[in-house]
Enzyme design. Structure first.
Site, PDB file in Angstrom:
ATOM      1  N   ASP A  15      73.432  39.126  38.573  1.00 18.85           N
ATOM      2  CA  ASP A  15      73.728  39.897  39.769  1.00 18.85           C
ATOM      3  C   ASP A  15      74.866  40.850  39.402  1.00 18.85           C
ATOM      4  O   ASP A  15      75.591  40.616  38.432  1.00 18.85           O
ATOM      5  CB  ASP A  15      74.138  38.943  40.894  1.00 18.85           C
ATOM      6  CG  ASP A  15      74.549  39.689  42.146  1.00 18.85           C
ATOM      7  OD1 ASP A  15      73.818  40.610  42.550  1.00 18.85           O
ATOM      8  OD2 ASP A  15      75.605  39.353  42.714  1.00 18.85           O
ATOM      9  N   ASP A  17      77.326  42.872  41.975  1.00 21.30           N
ATOM     10  CA  ASP A  17      78.513  42.777  42.826  1.00 21.30           C
ATOM     11  C   ASP A  17      78.943  41.319  43.009  1.00 21.30           C
ATOM     12  O   ASP A  17      78.158  40.488  43.457  1.00 21.30           O
ATOM     13  CB  ASP A  17      78.245  43.409  44.194  1.00 21.30           C
ATOM     14  CG  ASP A  17      77.830  44.871  44.078  1.00 21.30           C
ATOM     15  OD1 ASP A  17      78.308  45.544  43.155  1.00 21.30           O
ATOM     16  OD2 ASP A  17      77.017  45.322  44.906  1.00 21.30           O
ATOM     17  N   CYS A 105      61.104  43.535  52.370  1.00 23.62           N
ATOM     18  CA  CYS A 105      60.398  43.843  51.132  1.00 23.62           C
ATOM     19  C   CYS A 105      60.335  42.613  50.216  1.00 23.62           C
ATOM     20  O   CYS A 105      61.009  41.616  50.451  1.00 23.62           O
ATOM     21  CB  CYS A 105      61.099  44.990  50.412  1.00 23.62           C
ATOM     22  SG  CYS A 105      62.743  44.536  49.857  1.00 23.62           S
TER      23      CYS A 105
END
Length: 193
Positions: A15, A17, A105
């Protein structure tokens, strides 16, 4: 060393952030707001130098929220990659979801779409891959995609995420202080002393 180079390379999904850079509840909207978490570039360099390929998997809804353009996001990614390259690390690729949570999504974590897209592009054996994140969404994404090992770091949202995961009965394979600790754990798990 040559045997290690000939062996099939293993992939690590990271990941962004809260793992690589300091997170912000107001989003990272430009290059000046991007600040590395201490030792994260060195952690990626350590992984790169030990034969791992690094792919960043990140939700970037600031695009869908019209808070930044694709050009600005590309500049932020360039700053990240350049900083990592300077320490001897390398990001092989970046997969990101530009959508908001309301878009429902398949690529927004915790959905596995981004990892599955990377798997298809690079023929990745997910049974040999790792995911490092600081949120419950990261760990759930890794589990949903079928990654072998899921690592949680306490930078960013890691402490809150640990409680959320435990409530859901999801136990990461490793919980560490930061990406550097996670990198050492990964290297040792693949090449135990």
């Amino acid at each position: 060393m040559r045997n290690k180079e000939k062996a099939m390379r293993q992939f690590i999904f990271l990941d962004r952030d809260g793992v690589i850079n300091v997170d912000s509840s107001k989003y990272i909207k430009n290059e000046s707001e991007f600040k590395f978490i201490p030792k994260s570039p060195e952690a990626i360099a350590l992984l790169s130098q030990n034969g791992f390929d690094i792919i960043v998997i990140t939700n970037q809804s600031l695009i869908g929220r019209k808070m930044a353009s694709q050009k600005t996001l590309d500049a932020i990614f360039k700053k990240m990659k350049d900083g990592i390259n300077k320490t001897g690390g390398e990001i092989k690729d970046i997969f990101f979801c530009p959508h908001t949570p309301e878009d429902n999504c398949y690529c927004r974590k915790p959905e596995p779409g981004l990892i599955l897209e990377a798997k298809k592009k690079y023929s990745i054996d997910l049974n040999q891959s790792f995911m490092v994140g600081d949120s419950a969404k990261d760990i759930e994404c890794a589990r949903n995609a079928g990654c072998s090992k899921m690592l949680l770091v306490k930078t960013g949202n890691g402490i809150k995420a640990q409680q959320q995961l435990f409530q859901k009965g999801i136990i990461p394979d490793f919980i560490g202080k930061n990406l550097y600790e996670a990198a050492l754990w990964i290297i040792n798990s693949v090449n135990p002393k």
